[in-house]
Write an enzyme that holds these catalytic residues in place. Structure first.
Site, PDB file in Angstrom:
ATOM      1  N   CYS A   1      54.102  19.146  44.408  1.00  0.00           N
ATOM      2  CA  CYS A   1      52.975  19.894  43.851  1.00  0.00           C
ATOM      3  C   CYS A   1      51.694  19.754  44.675  1.00  0.00           C
ATOM      4  O   CYS A   1      50.924  20.699  44.799  1.00  0.00           O
ATOM      5  CB  CYS A   1      52.736  19.515  42.402  1.00  0.00           C
ATOM      6  SG  CYS A   1      52.432  17.771  42.101  1.00  0.00           S
ATOM      7  N   ASP A  61      48.101  26.549  38.953  1.00  0.00           N
ATOM      8  CA  ASP A  61      49.050  25.450  38.724  1.00  0.00           C
ATOM      9  C   ASP A  61      50.333  25.701  39.516  1.00  0.00           C
ATOM     10  O   ASP A  61      50.987  26.732  39.329  1.00  0.00           O
ATOM     11  CB  ASP A  61      49.365  25.366  37.230  1.00  0.00           C
ATOM     12  CG  ASP A  61      50.141  24.118  36.849  1.00  0.00           C
ATOM     13  OD1 ASP A  61      50.639  23.433  37.757  1.00  0.00           O
ATOM     14  OD2 ASP A  61      50.240  23.823  35.645  1.00  0.00           O
ATOM     15  N   HIS A 106      53.085  24.053  39.178  1.00  0.00           N
ATOM     16  CA  HIS A 106      54.232  23.520  38.430  1.00  0.00           C
ATOM     17  C   HIS A 106      55.029  24.614  37.731  1.00  0.00           C
ATOM     18  O   HIS A 106      55.131  24.656  36.500  1.00  0.00           O
ATOM     19  CB  HIS A 106      53.761  22.478  37.412  1.00  0.00           C
ATOM     20  CG  HIS A 106      53.141  21.278  38.025  1.00  0.00           C
ATOM     21  ND1 HIS A 106      51.811  21.226  38.382  1.00  0.00           N
ATOM     22  CD2 HIS A 106      53.664  20.083  38.380  1.00  0.00           C
ATOM     23  CE1 HIS A 106      51.545  20.052  38.910  1.00  0.00           C
ATOM     24  NE2 HIS A 106      52.657  19.341  38.925  1.00  0.00           N
TER      25      HIS A 106
END
Length: 498
Positions: free
Chosen positions: A138, A381, A383
């Site tokens: 990430c 993000d 993720h």
């Protein structure tokens, strides 16, 4: 890493998030892994000599990959609250969401950012069995997004917007004034469309309310003409070994810093990996990356990196040749938690045109910060697990590289370790950057600023080597009274970021 999807944890309520994080903190750092406990590893001298994974490593990698692909392969429909009466800052631009036209401007600006997430089913990373970065990549993805924003500013027309953003999703929003009887707790604007992967069509609020302004933007023709550059830029971040800024290249470069596929990367290490990747590639000849050392930007080091006249023999002072530069500044804004005194300073930095964002996140969860509203940060993000895109197809889709759902989190949940990015196109812009950022840095009430600009070179201050070649951890800015306490923990930005 938490044992449920970040999308689910983050938006169903803070209580579950806090409980999971607290339970993880009680485990020794060495035991924390991608899905609960990480199995103890016994060094194998023979395997270490060849650099090849053994059968146990292959099995563990397959199990972890399968789990993480499921874990990050879905998302939860959620609504993000925006205040109709407060401006939203997005990478140096301000939007007041009190009219349809203004909401449309914000939507276009947000959706046009490059969104880089976990991918699966890409070619195996050299020296490993990994075919996905789910659960460990990430921070690399956040770094890619920061670099991609710098390249957008560098290569695309000013204030460029993706012409196909309107086709990505239907506009779907509602706004309320603060303390509205209908929504006393906030001012919701749902995501601009249903999350990817949802097979259940939802009734859009746009069916009940007037749509946002669909007027033709005067820049739309110009933006459409720039689309070939947009496509080319995205391919540079592809998950194929030849891609100059793809995961394969970044992991390979990270090996020189002692990192390998499956490891956790901190924001400081990623800054240096990006610097080396840009220096190594042949696709960009007029762009350099400078990484500050010990919270200090040495102006003469930047000049030596960018002023091409200095490389001429003899030097030509009249030459206007100057490389554009991305300046990355790894910092630590506190000890164990963010020092609240620096929040106003971070806001002022994000208000600057020259700022290209911040890579950091919250503990064990990397994010790419691109703006804020009131006391909440706006972010992209990484993720979310998506299948790798085949760039060999002439008309490959860009949809998975643009996000339609803005998300926010409170400043006080931001991890103090981060890297701040800036861009200057020419020497005049660099001088303006130094002046504007210095003013923003002076807004803190703390005795010590987040970082500083100084004249001269790093070697003039007794530093070993050129400061942009240094790859050590970031310096730490600690709140008063916390010095002794911080010594009891591992003060390095190489903490777990998952």
């Amino acid at each position: 890493m938490n044992t449920v999807s970040p999308s689910a944890v983050q938006y169903v309520g803070g209580g579950m998030q806090d409980e999971l994080v607290e339970s993880r903190r009680q485990q020794p750092l060495e035991q924390q892994g991608s899905f609960g406990l990480r199995l103890p590893q016994t060094p194998d001298p023979g395997r270490e000599a060849t650099g090849e994974p053994d059968e146990m490593d292959k099995l563990k990698a397959k199990l972890m990959s399968a789990w993480n692909n499921v874990k990050y392969g879905w998302t939860v429909k959620s609504k993000t609250s925006f205040n109709k009466m407060s401006p939203v800052t997005l990478l140096g631009h301000s939007y007041l969401l009190n009219s349809e036209d203004e909401v449309e401007r914000f939507r276009l600006a947000f959706v046009s950012r490059i969104w880089l997430t976990y991918r699966r089913e890409f070619p195996q990373l050299e020296g490993s069995t990994w075919t996905t970065d789910c659960g460990w990549g990430c921070m690399l993805r956040s770094g890619q997004m920061l670099l991609a924003q710098g390249l957008l500013v560098h290569l695309m027309p000013r204030d460029w917007a993706w012409p196909d953003a309107q086709q990505l999703t239907d506009v779907d929003f509602e706004v309320f004034r603060p303390r509205s009887p209908a929504r006393a707790g906030g001012v919701p604007i749902p995501s601009f469309g249903s999350p990817r992967g949802s097979n259940t069509p939802e009734k859009s609020l746009s069916d009940q309310a007037p749509k946002c302004s669909q007027k033709q933007r005067p820049e739309s023709v110009r933006d459409r003409q720039a689309e070939p550059i947009h496509h080319k830029l995205v391919t540079w971040f592809g998950d194929q070994p030849p891609a100059p800024f793809g995961l394969h290249q970044l992991v390979e470069i990270g090996k020189s810093s002692g990192k390998k596929a499956g490891d956790w990367y901190g924001p400081s290490i990623v800054a240096h990996i990006l610097r080396k990747a840009v220096a190594k590639t042949s696709v960009l000849h007029n762009l350099a990356v400078y990484v500050a050392q010990d919270c200090t930007v040495y102006k003469e080091d930047v000049v030596h990196l960018c002023d091409l006249s200095l490389s001429q023999t003899p030097p030509d002072p009249s030459s206007q040749a100057w490389k554009s530069v991305i300046i990355l500044v790894p910092v630590r804004l506190g000890g164990e938690a963010l020092n609240p005194s620096y929040i106003e300073c971070v806001k002022n930095i994000l208000k600057l045109d020259c700022c290209i964002g911040i890579i950091g996140g919250k503990p064990k969860h990397s994010l790419y910060f691109i703006g804020f509203q009131d006391e909440q940060l706006l972010y992209l993000d990484p993720h979310y697990s998506q299948t790798v895109v085949d760039f060999s197809q002439v008309d490959f889709s860009l949809e998975s590289f643009h996000c339609s759902s803005p998300k926010k989190m409170p400043f006080n949940r931001m991890d103090p370790s981060c890297t701040i990015g800036f861009y200057a196109k020419n020497k005049k812009d660099f001088e303006s950057l130094c002046s504007a950022v210095s003013v923003a840095l002076s807004s803190t009430k703390e005795k010590y600023p987040i970082f500083t600009f100084v004249e001269g070179q790093g070697q003039d201050y007794g530093l070993e080597g050129h400061c942009s070649n240094h790859s050590g951890p970031a310096a730490h800015i600690l709140p008063p009274g916390k010095l002794g306490r911080s010594n009891n923990r591992r003060i390095s930005d190489e903490f777990v970021f998952l």
